[in-house]
Motif scaffolding. Structure first.
Motif, PDB file in Angstrom:
ATOM      1  N   LEU A  36       0.823  -1.199   0.000  1.00  0.00           N
ATOM      2  CA  LEU A  36       0.000   0.000   0.000  1.00  0.00           C
ATOM      3  C   LEU A  36       0.858   1.250   0.000  1.00  0.00           C
ATOM      4  O   LEU A  36       1.976   1.271   0.554  1.00  0.00           O
ATOM      5  CB  LEU A  36      -0.907   0.008   1.233  1.00  0.00           C
ATOM      6  N   PRO A  37       0.345   2.322  -0.605  1.00  0.00           N
ATOM      7  CA  PRO A  37       1.094   3.592  -0.570  1.00  0.00           C
ATOM      8  C   PRO A  37       1.274   4.075   0.871  1.00  0.00           C
ATOM      9  O   PRO A  37       0.405   3.848   1.725  1.00  0.00           O
ATOM     10  CB  PRO A  37       0.189   4.547  -1.358  1.00  0.00           C
ATOM     11  N   GLN A  38       2.397   4.717   1.112  1.00  0.00           N
ATOM     12  CA  GLN A  38       2.661   5.207   2.458  1.00  0.00           C
ATOM     13  C   GLN A  38       1.597   6.239   2.847  1.00  0.00           C
ATOM     14  O   GLN A  38       1.288   7.150   2.085  1.00  0.00           O
ATOM     15  CB  GLN A  38       4.056   5.849   2.520  1.00  0.00           C
ATOM     16  N   GLY A  39       1.039   6.069   4.038  1.00  0.00           N
ATOM     17  CA  GLY A  39       0.041   7.005   4.527  1.00  0.00           C
ATOM     18  C   GLY A  39      -1.373   6.690   4.109  1.00  0.00           C
ATOM     19  O   GLY A  39      -2.322   7.357   4.563  1.00  0.00           O
ATOM     20  N   ALA A  40      -1.578   5.683   3.242  1.00  0.00           N
ATOM     21  CA  ALA A  40      -2.932   5.346   2.802  1.00  0.00           C
ATOM     22  C   ALA A  40      -3.696   4.667   3.934  1.00  0.00           C
ATOM     23  O   ALA A  40      -3.145   3.828   4.657  1.00  0.00           O
ATOM     24  CB  ALA A  40      -2.891   4.445   1.584  1.00  0.00           C
ATOM     25  N   GLU A  41      -4.959   5.041   4.091  1.00  0.00           N
ATOM     26  CA  GLU A  41      -5.805   4.377   5.078  1.00  0.00           C
ATOM     27  C   GLU A  41      -6.245   3.019   4.526  1.00  0.00           C
ATOM     28  O   GLU A  41      -6.554   2.884   3.345  1.00  0.00           O
ATOM     29  CB  GLU A  41      -7.039   5.224   5.410  1.00  0.00           C
ATOM     30  N   ARG A  42      -6.278   2.038   5.412  1.00  0.00           N
ATOM     31  CA  ARG A  42      -6.626   0.671   5.028  1.00  0.00           C
ATOM     32  C   ARG A  42      -7.907   0.272   5.746  1.00  0.00           C
ATOM     33  O   ARG A  42      -8.011   0.406   6.972  1.00  0.00           O
ATOM     34  CB  ARG A  42      -5.453  -0.242   5.408  1.00  0.00           C
ATOM     35  N   VAL A  43      -8.903  -0.230   4.982  1.00  0.00           N
ATOM     36  CA  VAL A  43     -10.167  -0.671   5.566  1.00  0.00           C
ATOM     37  C   VAL A  43     -10.396  -2.123   5.161  1.00  0.00           C
ATOM     38  O   VAL A  43     -10.478  -2.436   3.968  1.00  0.00           O
ATOM     39  CB  VAL A  43     -11.349   0.199   5.088  1.00  0.00           C
TER      40      VAL A  43
END
Length: 448
Positions: A36-43
């Motif tokens: 995942l991209p750095q800083g991306a929120e993951r749900v």
């Protein structure tokens, strides 16, 4: 913009699709498979509504969202919910290979003639009834509706009984016209028009853990399949290769119904006449995903017609020669009918609950049979009677079970030739047809 990527059947997620995403939504295994991209929120997807609320927050601020899904997310997938909530113009869908397409590819079969049914978060009985009725079905599974549960439900209809002769048209142990005392073997599945099914369980498609296994329904029922199952194919080996199709999916309905009595093998005109059958079918309403019982089936004409209209059908007939006749009629019309050689109402206890029931025989036991059917039917019970004396008791059995009840006396006259190239009207025997409808009417036969 919401980018939706189908993965999980061997296709990697393009790195450029992930880059720049500020919110990434998906199942845990999908999220763990990408960087995942750095800083991306993951749900992590669980209940859909909370995840969609979070997506809405990002979409409202024009922040890029990435949704990871299995296979083709537009096929029984998340694209429907996203399009309904945000509009199709906000979606960039990049479909992968669906689990259904991948499973059929693994076994080397075309699937334009397959019926696909989802049991994920839905009532399993619809999938079971479709599997009973059709020779090539793909079932999308879910918790509590996996290979074990599907196999357990199909064992009665699809297992090959040890006592059954290889040739389904071979005569049974009783002489024609006799009424054998049914035992456990007959009660389970004496002579069946339905052919044995095989289940193909496809797990973790496209991964290093991929497994594609062929098992009987009984074998499927006896195993713990874990959480990696992608899809289950239910196949009738004798009919798995259908003809060339123009329209995909379930076959088109028959061009006609209420077939002439000459279209069925029957004994001494002991068959539901086509005029009666026409109204009975209209009141039964057989459809894809339904299960219909035909009690006192005789020739099985009603069961066969229901099967031609897409429903799963069970015919209960007490005579061995009648069972063979029903099996022959089902084969002649290219449908599956599960035939039970036993007497109602005792035979009904082991059968799965029907959506609709036709009672065409019963004699002195008719009120008890109608009452037993009414206790189990989800939608309607239709009763045909030639004897006036039996109408009040049948009606009372229906209303006593909480059904509304209506009926007609059917009398018809058919054109018949006379010498001299003239025609007369030949009267058929009058028949009382009663039908009861459960209150309130249930529409759960087909889970769309």
């Amino acid at each position: 913009m919401i980018t939706v990527i189908g993965t999980g059947t061997g296709a990697p997620v393009p790195p450029e699709a992930v880059a720049g995403a500020e919110l990434v939504v998906g199942g845990r295994r999908h999220l763990d498979a990408v960087r995942l991209p750095q800083g991306a929120e993951r749900v992590v997807l669980g209940p859909l509504a909370p995840a969609l609320d979070i997506v809405e927050e990002y979409v409202g601020k024009d922040r890029p969202v990435l949704v990871l899904a299995s296979g083709d997310p537009g096929f029984f997938g998340i694209v429907r919910a996203l399009a309904e909530r945000f509009g199709a113009d906000r979606l960039d869908v990049r479909a992968g290979v669906s689990s259904v397409a991948a499973a059929f590819a693994r076994v080397g079969l075309p699937w334009d003639d397959a019926v696909v049914v989802s049991a994920h978060g839905r009532d399993l009985r619809t999938a079971v009834n479709v599997c009973r009725a059709h020779p090539k079905v793909a079932v999308l599974t879910g918790p509590g509706a996996g290979p074990a549960e599907l196999g357990a439900a199909l064992r009665h209809a699809c297992d090959e009984p040890e006592a059954e002769p290889e040739d389904a048209s071979a005569p049974g142990p009783a002489a024609p016209g006799s009424s054998p005392a049914p035992g456990p073997a007959e009660h389970a599945a004496s002579a069946r028009a339905s052919r044995a099914r095989v289940l193909v369980v496809a797990s973790a498609l496209g991964s290093a853990r991929e497994r594609v296994e062929r098992v009987t329904p009984a074998e499927a029922a006896a195993r713990d399949w874990g959480t990696d199952v992608s899809v289950v194919l239910c196949l009738d080996g004798a009919r798995v290769l259908g003809g060339v199709r123009t329209v995909a999916g379930a076959p088109a309905g028959p061009a006609g119904w209420a077939l002439d009595e000459g279209e069925f093998a029957h004994r001494d005109s002991m068959i539901t006449k086509f005029e009666v059958r026409a109204l009975a079918l209209a009141r039964l309403g057989p459809r894809l995903g339904d299960l219909v019982w035909d009690i006192g089936a005789g020739s099985g004409s009603v069961a066969v017609e229901c099967a031609r209209l897409g429903a799963a059908a069970v015919a209960v007939e007490k005579t061995a020669d009648g069972v063979e006749r029903i099996a022959a009629n089902a084969r002649a019309h290219g449908v599956s009918v599960d035939v039970v050689c036993d007497m109602a109402p005792d035979a009904l206890a082991v059968l799965p609950d029907p959506d609709a029931v036709f009672v065409g025989g019963g004699g002195a036991e008719l009120p008890a049979i109608v009452a037993a059917c009414a206790r189990r039917a989800r939608r309607t019970v239709v009763v045909a009677m030639a004897a006036l004396d039996r109408v009040p008791a049948a009606r009372e059995a229906l209303t006593g079970a909480g059904f509304s009840c209506d009926g007609v006396l059917l009398q018809s006259s058919r054109l018949a030739p006379l010498p001299g190239d003239v025609t007369r009207l030949a009267a058929t025997n009058p028949v009382f047809l009663l039908w009861g409808t459960r209150i309130p009417v249930s529409d759960e036969g087909v889970a769309q």
